[in-house]
Design a protein around this motif. Structure first.
Motif, PDB file in Angstrom:
ATOM      1  N   LEU A   5      -1.505  -4.215  12.147  1.00 45.71           N
ATOM      2  CA  LEU A   5      -1.212  -2.992  12.803  1.00 45.71           C
ATOM      3  C   LEU A   5      -1.447  -2.933  14.222  1.00 45.71           C
ATOM      4  CD1 LEU A   5      -0.308   0.029  11.629  1.00 45.71           C
ATOM      5  CD2 LEU A   5      -2.610   0.499  12.397  1.00 45.71           C
ATOM      6  N   LEU A  52      -7.819   4.249  -0.669  1.00 44.55           N
ATOM      7  CA  LEU A  52      -6.749   3.586  -0.670  1.00 44.55           C
ATOM      8  C   LEU A  52      -6.839   2.103  -0.824  1.00 44.55           C
ATOM      9  CD1 LEU A  52      -5.321   5.433   2.619  1.00 44.55           C
ATOM     10  CD2 LEU A  52      -4.241   5.463   0.098  1.00 44.55           C
ATOM     11  N   ALA A  98      -3.937  10.782  14.215  1.00 45.87           N
ATOM     12  CA  ALA A  98      -5.234  10.215  14.022  1.00 45.87           C
ATOM     13  C   ALA A  98      -5.742   9.425  14.996  1.00 45.87           C
ATOM     14  CB  ALA A  98      -5.358   9.500  12.704  1.00 45.87           C
ATOM     15  N   VAL A 142      -7.398  -0.173   1.421  1.00 50.39           N
ATOM     16  CA  VAL A 142      -6.722  -1.200   2.091  1.00 50.39           C
ATOM     17  C   VAL A 142      -7.422  -2.345   2.778  1.00 50.39           C
ATOM     18  CG1 VAL A 142      -5.396  -1.113   4.506  1.00 50.39           C
ATOM     19  CG2 VAL A 142      -5.188   0.754   3.000  1.00 50.39           C
ATOM     20  N   HIS A 193       4.859   9.817   7.918  1.00 48.30           N
ATOM     21  CA  HIS A 193       3.673   9.306   8.040  1.00 48.30           C
ATOM     22  C   HIS A 193       3.252   8.725   9.303  1.00 48.30           C
ATOM     23  CE1 HIS A 193      -0.001   7.352   6.210  1.00 48.30           C
ATOM     24  NE2 HIS A 193       0.448   6.148   6.974  1.00 48.30           N
ATOM     25  N   LEU A 197     -12.705   2.331  10.368  1.00 48.78           N
ATOM     26  CA  LEU A 197     -12.064   2.554   9.086  1.00 48.78           C
ATOM     27  C   LEU A 197     -12.109   1.689   8.037  1.00 48.78           C
ATOM     28  CD1 LEU A 197      -8.361   3.945  10.395  1.00 48.78           C
ATOM     29  CD2 LEU A 197     -10.538   5.218  10.027  1.00 48.78           C
ATOM     30  N   TYR A 232       0.820  -1.132   0.129  1.00 48.26           N
ATOM     31  CA  TYR A 232       0.181  -0.016  -0.025  1.00 48.26           C
ATOM     32  C   TYR A 232       0.849   1.240  -0.129  1.00 48.26           C
ATOM     33  CZ  TYR A 232      -3.655  -3.216   1.163  1.00 48.26           C
ATOM     34  OH  TYR A 232      -4.545  -4.423   0.915  1.00 48.26           O
ATOM     35  N   PHE A 233       2.126   1.016   0.263  1.00 46.49           N
ATOM     36  CA  PHE A 233       2.927   2.286   0.480  1.00 46.49           C
ATOM     37  C   PHE A 233       3.849   2.318  -0.787  1.00 46.49           C
ATOM     38  CE2 PHE A 233       1.223   1.441   4.667  1.00 46.49           C
ATOM     39  CZ  PHE A 233       0.806   2.615   4.942  1.00 46.49           C
ATOM     40  N   PHE A 240      -5.345  -4.506   9.112  1.00 47.33           N
ATOM     41  CA  PHE A 240      -5.822  -3.652  10.406  1.00 47.33           C
ATOM     42  C   PHE A 240      -5.235  -4.585  11.815  1.00 47.33           C
ATOM     43  CE2 PHE A 240      -7.554  -1.197   7.621  1.00 47.33           C
ATOM     44  CZ  PHE A 240      -7.601   0.179   8.003  1.00 47.33           C
ATOM     45  N   HIS A 297       4.265   3.871  -3.017  1.00 46.16           N
ATOM     46  CA  HIS A 297       4.811   5.265  -3.577  1.00 46.16           C
ATOM     47  C   HIS A 297       5.992   5.849  -2.295  1.00 46.16           C
ATOM     48  CE1 HIS A 297       1.661   5.552  -0.623  1.00 46.16           C
ATOM     49  NE2 HIS A 297       2.213   6.675  -0.256  1.00 46.16           N
ATOM     50  N   ARG A 348       1.570  11.345  11.102  1.00 49.70           N
ATOM     51  CA  ARG A 348       0.129  11.450  10.897  1.00 49.70           C
ATOM     52  C   ARG A 348      -0.865  10.467  11.464  1.00 49.70           C
ATOM     53  NH1 ARG A 348       0.980  12.050   4.666  1.00 49.70           N
ATOM     54  NH2 ARG A 348       1.942  14.055   4.651  1.00 49.70           N
ATOM     55  N   LEU A 393     -11.251   7.464   2.984  1.00 55.17           N
ATOM     56  CA  LEU A 393      -9.759   7.566   2.367  1.00 55.17           C
ATOM     57  C   LEU A 393      -9.387   6.034   2.399  1.00 55.17           C
ATOM     58  CD1 LEU A 393      -7.392   9.316   1.344  1.00 55.17           C
ATOM     59  CD2 LEU A 393      -6.539   8.778   3.690  1.00 55.17           C
ATOM     60  N   HIS A 394      -9.552   5.190   3.507  1.00 57.48           N
ATOM     61  CA  HIS A 394      -8.700   3.902   3.647  1.00 57.48           C
ATOM     62  C   HIS A 394      -9.746   2.809   2.806  1.00 57.48           C
ATOM     63  CE1 HIS A 394      -6.341   5.747   6.804  1.00 57.48           C
ATOM     64  NE2 HIS A 394      -5.617   4.747   6.527  1.00 57.48           N
ATOM     65  N   LEU A 416     -11.266   9.897   7.385  1.00 57.53           N
ATOM     66  CA  LEU A 416     -10.308   8.748   7.257  1.00 57.53           C
ATOM     67  C   LEU A 416     -10.699   7.312   6.739  1.00 57.53           C
ATOM     68  CD1 LEU A 416      -7.267   9.425   7.757  1.00 57.53           C
ATOM     69  CD2 LEU A 416      -7.721   8.513  10.429  1.00 57.53           C
TER      70      LEU A 416
HETATM   71  C1  HEM Z   1      -2.834   7.204   5.020  1.00 52.45           C
HETATM   72  C2  HEM Z   1      -4.215   6.755   9.829  1.00 52.45           C
HETATM   73  C3  HEM Z   1      -4.326   1.883   9.066  1.00 52.45           C
HETATM   74  C4  HEM Z   1      -2.620   2.446   4.848  1.00 52.45           C
HETATM   75  C5  HEM Z   1      -3.255   7.632   6.496  1.00 52.45           C
HETATM   76  C6  HEM Z   1      -3.336   8.949   7.038  1.00 52.45           C
HETATM   77  C7  HEM Z   1      -3.713   8.841   8.287  1.00 52.45           C
HETATM   78  C8  HEM Z   1      -3.961   7.274   8.481  1.00 52.45           C
HETATM   79  C9  HEM Z   1      -4.027   9.724   9.525  1.00 52.45           C
HETATM   80  C10 HEM Z   1      -3.294  10.227   6.247  1.00 52.45           C
HETATM   81  C11 HEM Z   1      -4.429  10.824   5.690  1.00 52.45           C
HETATM   82  C12 HEM Z   1      -4.207  11.926   4.918  1.00 52.45           C
HETATM   83  O1  HEM Z   1      -2.913  12.261   4.516  1.00 52.45           O
HETATM   84  O2  HEM Z   1      -5.097  12.793   4.968  1.00 52.45           O
HETATM   85  C13 HEM Z   1      -4.574   5.409   9.946  1.00 52.45           C
HETATM   86  C14 HEM Z   1      -4.915   4.893  11.385  1.00 52.45           C
HETATM   87  C15 HEM Z   1      -4.766   3.553  11.203  1.00 52.45           C
HETATM   88  C16 HEM Z   1      -4.207   3.148   9.699  1.00 52.45           C
HETATM   89  C17 HEM Z   1      -5.273   5.636  12.318  1.00 52.45           C
HETATM   90  C18 HEM Z   1      -5.322   2.505  12.028  1.00 52.45           C
HETATM   91  C19 HEM Z   1      -5.546   2.381  13.319  1.00 52.45           C
HETATM   92  C20 HEM Z   1      -3.847   1.737   7.989  1.00 52.45           C
HETATM   93  C21 HEM Z   1      -3.433   0.312   7.619  1.00 52.45           C
HETATM   94  C22 HEM Z   1      -2.752   0.443   6.269  1.00 52.45           C
HETATM   95  C23 HEM Z   1      -2.793   1.833   5.903  1.00 52.45           C
HETATM   96  C24 HEM Z   1      -3.687  -0.996   8.207  1.00 52.45           C
HETATM   97  C25 HEM Z   1      -2.252  -0.512   5.442  1.00 52.45           C
HETATM   98  C26 HEM Z   1      -1.522  -1.391   5.865  1.00 52.45           C
HETATM   99  C27 HEM Z   1      -2.552   3.935   4.560  1.00 52.45           C
HETATM  100  C28 HEM Z   1      -1.728   4.557   3.303  1.00 52.45           C
HETATM  101  C29 HEM Z   1      -1.987   5.995   3.431  1.00 52.45           C
HETATM  102  C30 HEM Z   1      -2.554   6.030   4.674  1.00 52.45           C
HETATM  103  C31 HEM Z   1      -1.341   3.746   2.138  1.00 52.45           C
HETATM  104  C32 HEM Z   1      -1.677   6.902   2.251  1.00 52.45           C
HETATM  105  C33 HEM Z   1      -0.097   7.296   2.600  1.00 52.45           C
HETATM  106  C34 HEM Z   1       0.267   8.114   1.907  1.00 52.45           C
HETATM  107  O3  HEM Z   1      -0.618   9.228   1.290  1.00 52.45           O
HETATM  108  O4  HEM Z   1       1.473   8.704   1.709  1.00 52.45           O
HETATM  109  N1  HEM Z   1      -3.498   6.691   7.418  1.00 52.45           N
HETATM  110  N2  HEM Z   1      -4.126   4.451   9.138  1.00 52.45           N
HETATM  111  N3  HEM Z   1      -3.409   2.631   7.091  1.00 52.45           N
HETATM  112  N4  HEM Z   1      -2.756   4.826   5.330  1.00 52.45           N
HETATM  113 FE1  HEM Z   1      -3.527   4.579   7.198  1.00 52.45          FE
END
Ligand code: HEM
Length: 141
Positions: free
Chosen positions: A101, A91, A65, A93, A58, A136, A42-43, A98, A45, A61, A86-87, A83
Motif C-alpha cells: 500500500l 480484519l 484516516a 490484514v 473506501h 496498525l 481482504y475485500f 502494508f 465483500h 475513508r 480493526l485491522h 483502527l
Molecule cells: C477498513 C484505513 C491499510 C484492508 C479501513 C477503514 C479505514 C482504513 C479508515 C474503515 C474503518 C471503518 O469503517 O471503521 C487504513 C489505513 C491503512 C490501511 C490508513 C494504511 C495506511 C490496509 C491494508 C489492507 C486494508 C494494507 C489490506 C490489503 C481493509 C479492509 C477494511 C479496511 C478489508 C474493511 C473494508 C470494509 O469494511 O468494507 N481501513 N487501512 N487496510 N481496511 Fe484498511
C-alpha cells in the motif's frame, strides 16, 4: 520518529491532497488491487471487481484516516488505536500488505504532484506511512 523538517514535508504534501481524499483514495485502491491482486482477498465483500462507488467510498475513508494521522503525528498510537484494533483483530490484514500500500501511495503522489513531490518529500512520506503501518499492525502481538 520524524524530524521537524520531515514533519513539515509530510504536512506540505497533505495540504495538496486535502479536499481530494475521495479521488486519491480510489486511485490508490485501484492501483493496489491491480498491481498486487492478492490484496483483494481482504475485500471479497466488494466483489471480484469493486465498482467505482465502492472504490471512492473506501478510498475516502482510508485517506481521511491518513489525514487524522497527519494531524496527530506526535501521537499516532492513540489517534489510530481503534483502527489498529480493526485491522489486527477483526480484519486480520497480514502486515506484509502494508508495504504494498505504501508503494502504491507513493506512486499516486508522484504521478499527481510530479516535480512538486521531491525526493525529500518521498523519504518523509515513506517514513510517516511506515510509522502508521507499524501502529496498525502492532496489535497482532
Ligand atoms: C477498513 C484505513 C491499510 C484492508 C479501513 C477503514 C479505514 C482504513 C479508515 C474503515 C474503518 C471503518 O469503517 O471503521 C487504513 C489505513 C491503512 C490501511 C490508513 C494504511 C495506511 C490496509 C491494508 C489492507 C486494508 C494494507 C489490506 C490489503 C481493509 C479492509 C477494511 C479496511 C478489508 C474493511 C473494508 C470494509 O469494511 O468494507 N481501513 N487501512 N487496510 N481496511 Fe484498511
Amino acid at each position: 520518529m520524524l524530524s521537524a523538517q520531515e514533519r513539515a514535508q509530510v504536512a506540505q504534501v497533505w495540504d495538496l491532497i486535502a479536499g481530494h481524499e475521495e479521488s486519491f483514495g480510489a486511485e490508490l485502491l485501484l492501483r493496489l488491487f491491480t498491481v498486487y491482486p492478492s490484496t483483494k482477498v481482504y475485500f471479497k465483500h466488494l466483489g471480484f471487481c469493486p465498482d467505482e462507488t465502492q472504490l471512492l467510498t473506501h478510498g475516502q475513508r482510508m485517506l481521511e484516516a491518513v489525514g487524522v494521522a497527519v494531524r496527530h503525528m506526535d501521537n499516532l498510537r492513540a489517534a489510530l488505536s481503534p483502527l489498529a484494533d480493526l485491522h489486527a483483530q477483526v480484519l486480520r490484514v497480514d502486515p506484509s500488505n502494508f508495504p504494498l500500500l505504501i508503494q502504491c501511495f507513493q506512486v499516486v503522489l508522484a504521478s499527481h504532484l510530479q516535480g512538486e513531490f521531491t525526493v525529500e518529500m518521498q523519504a518523509a512520506w515513506d517514513k510517516f506511512l511506515t510509522g502508521v503501518s507499524v501502529v496498525l499492525t502492532e496489535k497482532y502481538r
